[in-house]
Motif scaffolding. Sequence first.
Motif, PDB file in Angstrom:
ATOM      1  N   PRO A   4       2.665   7.707  -5.039  1.00 10.41           N
ATOM      2  CA  PRO A   4       2.433   9.139  -4.799  1.00 10.41           C
ATOM      3  C   PRO A   4       1.001   9.435  -4.360  1.00 10.41           C
ATOM      4  N   SER A   5       0.893  10.340  -3.402  1.00 15.40           N
ATOM      5  CA  SER A   5      -0.387  10.838  -2.879  1.00 15.40           C
ATOM      6  C   SER A   5      -1.201   9.778  -2.136  1.00 15.40           C
ATOM      7  N   SER A   6      -0.545   8.708  -1.688  1.00 17.64           N
ATOM      8  CA  SER A   6      -1.278   7.652  -0.979  1.00 17.64           C
ATOM      9  C   SER A   6      -1.151   7.752   0.539  1.00 17.64           C
ATOM     10  N   PHE A   7      -0.306   8.640   1.025  1.00 13.73           N
ATOM     11  CA  PHE A   7       0.037   8.655   2.452  1.00 13.73           C
ATOM     12  C   PHE A   7      -1.192   8.843   3.342  1.00 13.73           C
ATOM     13  N   ASP A   8      -1.988   9.854   3.061  1.00 14.22           N
ATOM     14  CA  ASP A   8      -3.092  10.196   3.967  1.00 14.22           C
ATOM     15  C   ASP A   8      -4.091   9.055   4.113  1.00 14.22           C
ATOM     16  N   GLU A   9      -4.315   8.301   3.044  1.00 14.94           N
ATOM     17  CA  GLU A   9      -5.325   7.239   3.080  1.00 14.94           C
ATOM     18  C   GLU A   9      -4.780   5.923   3.633  1.00 14.94           C
ATOM     19  N   TYR A  10      -3.499   5.650   3.388  1.00 13.08           N
ATOM     20  CA  TYR A  10      -3.007   4.295   3.644  1.00 13.08           C
ATOM     21  C   TYR A  10      -1.932   4.171   4.728  1.00 13.08           C
ATOM     22  N   ALA A  11      -1.192   5.223   5.009  1.00 13.97           N
ATOM     23  CA  ALA A  11      -0.030   5.083   5.894  1.00 13.97           C
ATOM     24  C   ALA A  11      -0.401   4.535   7.263  1.00 13.97           C
ATOM     25  N   HIS A  12      -1.535   4.994   7.824  1.00 13.29           N
ATOM     26  CA  HIS A  12      -1.907   4.552   9.168  1.00 13.29           C
ATOM     27  C   HIS A  12      -2.220   3.053   9.195  1.00 13.29           C
ATOM     28  N   LEU A  13      -2.681   2.500   8.062  1.00 12.08           N
ATOM     29  CA  LEU A  13      -2.976   1.067   8.017  1.00 12.08           C
ATOM     30  C   LEU A  13      -1.697   0.253   8.186  1.00 12.08           C
ATOM     31  N   TRP A  14      -0.628   0.685   7.523  1.00 10.47           N
ATOM     32  CA  TRP A  14       0.655  -0.025   7.640  1.00 10.47           C
ATOM     33  C   TRP A  14       1.276   0.187   9.017  1.00 10.47           C
ATOM     34  N   LYS A  15       1.101   1.375   9.548  1.00  8.31           N
ATOM     35  CA  LYS A  15       1.624   1.662  10.888  1.00  8.31           C
ATOM     36  C   LYS A  15       1.005   0.727  11.925  1.00  8.31           C
ATOM     37  N   SER A  16      -0.261   0.383  11.735  1.00 14.26           N
ATOM     38  CA  SER A  16      -0.980  -0.418  12.724  1.00 14.26           C
ATOM     39  C   SER A  16      -0.457  -1.849  12.818  1.00 14.26           C
ATOM     40  N   LEU A  17       0.293  -2.308  11.809  1.00 10.23           N
ATOM     41  CA  LEU A  17       0.779  -3.688  11.804  1.00 10.23           C
ATOM     42  C   LEU A  17       1.962  -3.893  12.735  1.00 10.23           C
ATOM     43  N   ASN A  18       2.660  -2.818  13.049  1.00 12.60           N
ATOM     44  CA  ASN A  18       3.830  -2.914  13.936  1.00 12.60           C
ATOM     45  C   ASN A  18       4.864  -3.897  13.364  1.00 12.60           C
TER      46      ASN A  18
END
Length: 261
Positions: free
Chosen positions: A37-51
């Motif tokens: 919970p509440s981790s999306f703003d900080e971490y989601a883009h990092l996982w997205k970058s892995l493709n």
Amino acid sequence: MYKFGLKLWSINKNYIDTAKKLYDENIYDYIELYAIPSSFDEYAHLWKSLNIPYIIHAPHFMHGINFSSKEKLQNNIKLAYEALKYADYLNADKIIFHPGIKGDYKETAQQIKMINDKRILVENKPYYVAVETESLSLNDVCVGYSPEQIKYIMQESGAGLCLDIGHGICAANSLHIDYVSFLKEFISLNPAMFHISDGDINDTQDKHYNIGKGTFDFNIIFSLIPENAIISVETAKSSKDNLDDFIEDMKLLHTFVHQNN
């Protein structure tokens, strides 16, 4: 061919580089990401970058969701939509939810139905909780421990099933019944995917041991899991710097797979 997944938490940025390397080396096929919970703003883009392909695991009781409690409805919905946000952003086609603890499985079915998302899978649970806290004792009962409860939740809510093999074995032990026939009842519900780890074959508490560190019979387990199944490996990670434990788990799992094909 089975598809195997690496289980990580959304805040595990320490594993990101290694996870990408192992995916590129075809060690695994997708990441199952537990959405803190509440981790999306900080971490989601990092996982997205892995493709990398993703499956999302929503928060469970320890992080605030208990679908079996009517009193927790509003908080459940709020946290569930955070998990759905992760799934949307990472293009995940599956979102796993635990059905709850110390509550009513019929309430679980109604709350999941309210969320109304075709990607939702409900995960079976052990009979007893695995962790003692201020609000839980080891004698408290989980919701969704039986094929009957899971079938009801699926039928009423439209959810699919994520079959956790270890949870099924533990529940069978608590109920003093044969775990193989018990797992077969769950498999008759046509699980969309599976969770796997090692554990003590006679225990009622799931341990999530690394493969080969417990007494589960993986020759029996892989004789039960259908071909082409999607299987997340939910095992311990002893290092915060590498995923060497997971690499060894995958080597052993492929050995068992080859023995059963």
